[in-house]
Each structure stands twice: as C-alpha cells, then as structure tokens.
Design an enzyme around this catalytic site. Structure first.
Site, PDB file in Angstrom:
ATOM      1  N   LYS A  22      34.654  92.963  34.307  1.00  0.00           N
ATOM      2  CA  LYS A  22      33.933  91.890  33.642  1.00  0.00           C
ATOM      3  C   LYS A  22      32.432  92.139  33.614  1.00  0.00           C
ATOM      4  CE  LYS A  22      37.115  88.195  35.084  1.00  0.00           C
ATOM      5  NZ  LYS A  22      37.759  87.786  33.833  1.00  0.00           N
ATOM      6  N   GLY A  81      44.294  79.587  34.545  1.00  0.00           N
ATOM      7  CA  GLY A  81      45.090  78.533  35.166  1.00  0.00           C
ATOM      8  C   GLY A  81      46.567  78.859  35.286  1.00  0.00           C
ATOM      9  N   SER A 111      43.428  84.092  39.724  1.00  0.00           N
ATOM     10  CA  SER A 111      43.594  83.681  41.106  1.00  0.00           C
ATOM     11  C   SER A 111      45.055  83.402  41.447  1.00  0.00           C
ATOM     12  CB  SER A 111      42.767  82.414  41.347  1.00  0.00           C
ATOM     13  OG  SER A 111      41.528  82.511  40.671  1.00  0.00           O
TER      14      SER A 111
END
Lengths: 299, 202
Positions: free
Chosen positions: A86, A219, A241
């Site tokens: 990133k 998400g 995550s």
C-alpha cells in the site's frame, strides 16, 4: 523468433491482465513473512504486505504510511505468489519506492493516511499496476481515468462489519445497470454527474461492466461474507484484519478461499464454516464517527 | 445444420483464474463451454482448458475438491487439454520454483520454471510467430504475465513458438500449452487451434 522492437512492459493490457489472473481468488493482508506463508499455504492468490492490519491502525491511531522496505522484501522472499503493498493516496514517491522494490501491485489506499487531499497518484506514469478503492461508480471511473488497473469496493476496513462492503458493491452495480438502460444522448449528463470522462462512461454503458477487474474489500470476516460479496458481483475478495485477527487464521484463510470458489453453493459454504473458532470481534460501522471512517478518504 | 461435432463441448477449469475470458474466446472459436468445479462436471467433455491464474491456488483447490485424479485420468485417456500460464505449469511433468507442496497434472514431457520471466514489472507483450495458427504471416500479439518458460523438453514435444529463445508454446499429442494469455486479447487464433485439435479427436 523474438523481436525486441515489439517488446513492451507496463501496457494497459499487461496491467489489467494481471488482475484478470487474480479473479475468483482471495488476497490477504499480512504483516510478517510467517503470515505470508500461512496465506500462501491456504490458497491465497496474492498477499498485501503492510505494517499493521487496518484493525490495528484504527485502534492505535497516528499517521499510517508505506511499510518498511525491509519488511516488504522479507515477504517478497518468503512466498512465490504475487505481493501487493500500500501507498498513501497521492504519495507518488512511496509508489516509486514500491515499484523499485518489485512489488507486483500497488494499492493506493485509504487505509493509510492520505498524503494529498486534492490529487491521487498519476498511475499511468508507472510500470507496476495499481488497485484503488471506490465507494461508487463515479469514484471507480475517476480512478480508472488516473490509470488504476483494478478496482476494489472500499467497504470499511478494520471493522469486520460487512455492511459497507455490500453497500458499495450494490451501489457500483446499480449505477452500472442504470447506465446500460440509458439512451446514448443521456450519457452526456450521466458523465457529468459521475464526474468521469464521457468515453469511459459510454464504454461501461455498452459493456455493462467496468473495463477493469472489480474486487471487494473492507469488513469481510467469514466464508459467508466472502461468498455473499461474490454473489453480489465481486470478481474476488480482499480480506484484511478478518484472518489474522481471528482465533484460527490458517483454517479461516483456507475456508474463505474455498467459499469464494463455491460462492453459489450453500452446502460447501456450510461445510467450510464449521469449527473455525472465533471470528474477529469487530466494530459496528455505525459506532464509528463519520470523520473516522476510512471509506471517506479519497474522492 | 450445426452438429455437436462442429460445436464441441469444452470445459474450463473454474476453481480460480481467468475463466470468463477463456469461455468467451472458446465460444468465439466455435465451442460450447462448461465451467468445471466438480468431478462430475468433467463427464462428457470433448476437451478442457486450464486457465491462467495462480497455479498454487488452482492446484490446492483441485486436490481438495477431488479434481486432481480425474483430470490426470482424462489426460491419460487422451482428452485434449490446453493450459495457459498457470495451465502450462499444471500440464508440465516437472516444475521448478514451485510451492513445496505443489503438484501438477502433468502430461507434457517438459520442465517448466514458474515466474521465469520475472515479477509483474517485467511482464510484457510482444509479437510472436506461432506454428499452426491460421494466417501464419500475421504476428500474434502475446501477453506474458509473471510468465513461466520451458527449460527442458522431451523428444515428443513440438515447440510452436519461442520468446527470448525460450519455448513459450508447445504441443505434445492432444496437449497444448502456452506461457502467455490468449484469453486477454481479441485474437482468438490460439483458441481456434485448440478447438481444431478437439474436433480432430472427436
């Protein structure tokens, strides 16, 4: 038989084609070479090398930047699958560094703190391809105009709450659908509203899809989340995550890979969802004040 | 009248990778197409395409979902199979620089080095002359993405094209493999060649 004069790197076809090869696959956030190996063993099509997963960026706060080159090198050397990394929105020097390190794709990402609140990176200037986030069709088309070779719906990274991923994917899909039903002379106004070039809007209206691969992100924490996003039209899945903040990362990673391939087969999704232990605890997007939502970054 | 023999049924292995673009190219080349994710979906196929994608992922999913052995058996029985990039890796009897657990279907007596042309910044497109294509004088624009090359070839393997002196398109019997990705271009001559191979066998 080779003809060196015709040899070309960094072409649009080579950049967009790389994303085509990731289709139907899962790209996993990793912060160490060990995690990268777990992801590769689980069947990830690529890994995203970063210093902190979004959930930790959110918890710890502060300015979030490109990862340490040593850490990216360590991950590149640990696996044989493609490695992404990133750069901050607008930080073209971070992107130059990542290209020099040999990463396979750069994510100009809202998960990091933006470096420029007006301009994104001129992605045409690079040999390495870029993926960018989008919450709606106009944003996706503006990123493609700047040279993005792949789009991911943003969702809300680091939450484990899939609601924004579904909202952004549905929004992009509905806006594409709307374009396909428009008369040619209405597309001029549509281009103005989308703040995107007319030619690109016309191409999307004609083909009923983006000219680049569309993944989903932000998400996704369970096999069922991944499968739902695929059924909503994503061509593949980024999981941040959701894997390494869960109780059993290796099993969960493998299960999400299987559920992505068999996204339309509830029996398989049920089977792979068993015995995975704790999913990441997560945060409801509604509990995060709007100025702290990562999806609001980028325009 | 179009008969089934004119429109062979070709499967595209669909566990991961660029399935839709191969399906589109095969249809343009005159085939009917079926996506294959389960062993029973191999039944009744006239040929099979193993698409570009991530070879470690494709291999792993094929073994988990029971496709590995049936595909090996079909190859042994002589079913025409075409593999591009990751598909070329999967058709090689031996590979170099693979994942430690990686297994291939095999079938072509060759050794293929994975990602031999380099990382994505080295990915390229170039004009090739490929033996066996229609309009042989028109160059074929080939797209190589983190592409493999062939390092060793058995006697029965025919080289159809080279890039930088490395074999990048090969054929052995009913098996065809390319390092590059015909599915990402609009030039369908490689798929037409494969559909011809399938028709000749059927």
């Amino acid at each position: 038989m080779s003809e060196p004069t015709t040899h070309a790197t960094g072409t649009t076809r080579v950049k967009r084609g790389m994303a085509d090869m990731l289709k139907g696959g899962v790209i996993m956030d990793v912060v160490t070479p060990e995690q990268a190996k777990i992801a590769e063993d689980a069947g990830a099509v690529a890994v995203m090398a970063l210093e902190r997963v979004p959930a930790d960026i959110r918890a710890q706060g502060g300015v979030s930047r490109m990862s340490d080159p040593d850490m990216i090198d360590g991950i590149i050397n640990a696996v044989s699958i493609p490695v992404m990394a990133k750069a901050r929105i607008g930080h073209f020097v971070e992107a130059q560094v990542l290209q020099s390190l040999g990463v396979d794709y750069i994510d100009e990402s809202e998960v990091l703190t933006p470096a420029d609140y007006s301009n994104h990176i001129d992605k045409w200037a690079f040999t390495v391809p870029f993926v960018c986030g989008a919450t709606n069709l106009g944003e996706a088309l503006r990123r493609i105009t700047e040279g993005a070779a792949m789009i991911r719906s943003k969702g809300e990274a680091g939450t484990g709450d899939v609601s924004n991923a579904t909202m952004h994917m549905r929004s992009i899909r509905a806006e594409i659908q709307r374009l396909t039903s428009m008369a040619e002379d209405e597309l001029y106004v549509a281009a103005k509203e989308l703040q995107a070039p007319y030619e690109l809007v016309k191409e999307v209206a004609r083909n009923g899809k983006l000219p680049v691969v569309l993944f989903t992100a932000g998400g996704i924490a369970t096999p069922a989340d991944a499968a739902m996003m695929m059924q909503l039209g994503a061509e593949g899945v980024f999981v941040g995550s959701g894997i390494f903040k869960s109780g059993n990362p290796a099993e969960r990673a493998a299960a999400i890979v299987k559920a992505t391939t068999f996204h339309d087969d509830p029996d398989t999704i049920a089977q792979v969802s068993r015995g995975l232990g704790e999913a990441m605890v997560g945060i409801n997007v509604d509990d995060i004040p709007v100025p702290h939502r990562l999806a609001e970054r980028g325009w | 009248m179009v008969t089934t023999a004119d429109q062979p049924l070709i499967g595209v292995l669909a566990v991961q990778g660029d399935v839709v673009d191969h399906a589109r190219a095969l249809e343009a080349a005159g085939a009917r197409v079926r996506a294959v994710r389960r062993p029973e979906e191999l039944e009744g196929l006239d040929g099979l395409v193993i698409p570009g994608g991530e070879s470690t992922t494709i291999d792993r999913l094929c073994r988990i979902f029971g496709l590995h052995e049936p595909i090996r058996a079909q190859i042994a029985e002589g079913m025409p199979v075409y593999g591009s990039c990751a598909g070329m890796i999967q058709l090689a009897d031996q590979i170099l620089d693979g994942h430690r657990e990686q297994q291939t279907f095999g079938g072509i007596d060759m050794t293929v080095r994975r990602n031999a042309f380099g990382r994505q910044v080295d990915s390229f497109e170039t004009d090739l002359g490929i033996d066996g294509l229609a309009e042989p004088d028109r160059p074929y624009r080939a797209v190589f993405i983190r592409a493999p090359w062939v390092e060793r070839l058995g006697e029965d393997v025919e080289v159809l094209a080279r890039a930088d002196d490395h074999p990048v398109a090969v054929r052995q019997g009913n098996l065809l493999a390319t390092s590059f990705h015909p599915e990402v271009t609009e030039d369908h001559r490689v798929h037409e060649l494969f559909v011809r191979m399938v028709r000749e066998r059927a």
